[in-house]
Design an enzyme around this catalytic site. Sequence first.
Site, PDB file in Angstrom:
ATOM      1  N   CYS A 114       0.729  -1.402   0.087  1.00 46.35           N
ATOM      2  CA  CYS A 114       0.103   0.027  -0.009  1.00 46.35           C
ATOM      3  C   CYS A 114       0.759   1.184   0.006  1.00 46.35           C
ATOM      4  CB  CYS A 114      -0.784  -0.132   1.271  1.00 46.35           C
ATOM      5  SG  CYS A 114      -2.041   1.529   1.253  1.00 46.35           S
TER       6      CYS A 114
ATOM      7  N   ASP B 258      -0.099  -5.963  -0.460  1.00 46.80           N
ATOM      8  CA  ASP B 258      -1.336  -6.233  -1.170  1.00 46.80           C
ATOM      9  C   ASP B 258      -1.031  -7.395  -1.993  1.00 46.80           C
ATOM     10  OD1 ASP B 258      -2.685  -4.123  -0.331  1.00 46.80           O
ATOM     11  OD2 ASP B 258      -1.665  -2.712  -1.836  1.00 46.80           O
TER      12      ASP B 258
END
Length: 285
Positions: free
Chosen positions: A191, A198
């Site tokens: 992120c 992620d």
Amino acid sequence: MNKELEIIYQNIANQSELGQSSNYDDHYNPKRLYPIPRAPKRQEINLDPNSTTFYGFDCWNHYEVSWLNSKGKPVVAMAVISYDCHSPCIIESKSLKLYFNSLNNTTFPDVETVVQTISKDLSHCIGSEVAVNVYPLSEIASQTIYAAFDGICLDKLDIECSVYHVMPDFLSTSSELVEEVLYSDLLKSNCLVTNQPDWGSVQIIYKGKKINHEGLLKYLISFRNHNEFHEQCIERIFADIMRFCQPESLTVYGRYTRRGGLDINPIRSTEPCVFDGQNIRLIRQ
């Protein structure tokens, strides 16, 4: 990232609730929604924010949707949210989660009112029309979960990796003309604001000079320590392949694992596309 972009996204970090402790609303509060402009990151990768040379959608699945009916009884459902990739802004994911949480103790007379409310609020947030569908669990109980994308899996290639920051120089082609569908489950980035991992899968459909598979896999793995939002990573992959491989046509489709009940699934293409039938659910979702 240049200094100007650092300032922009630092301001986003300061003004949004990403990476911060948050209070939860007891009642409906559309003010929790926070937009993030697309243009700065597109300028960084030389994608004209106003260009119509690429197409696509962002599709979000929300698995934790609830509200109260007219008798105060809780209703649970799932929502599918999609909007065009040319919207001025994207929705900051934590703000969307907080917005949906504000519906938990809010009374709605019927599901149609829920859909209309969510669509109106999200459309206002990003400055573009947002399609919202809300499904009771009975309607999605038979939903198919796919083990993987269609196509050739790149992950079986026995390659040596040591670069974990985006390296488009890994991309190359031969003179052979092909049409291929490729995919990898090894996409991982962080992120932009919180640095949380992620995890995702990516499918690449193209026509043109054959892309070197080993180099493409190394390129995708090079996102491993890269900090960017989901949508921005998929657009960067799209832009880099277009620049370094120059295919006649290209579609890049990312499907990410969920966080806070939400998964994000961007698709970018050189061809006009609709999202109908594209929202498949992979095994990690």
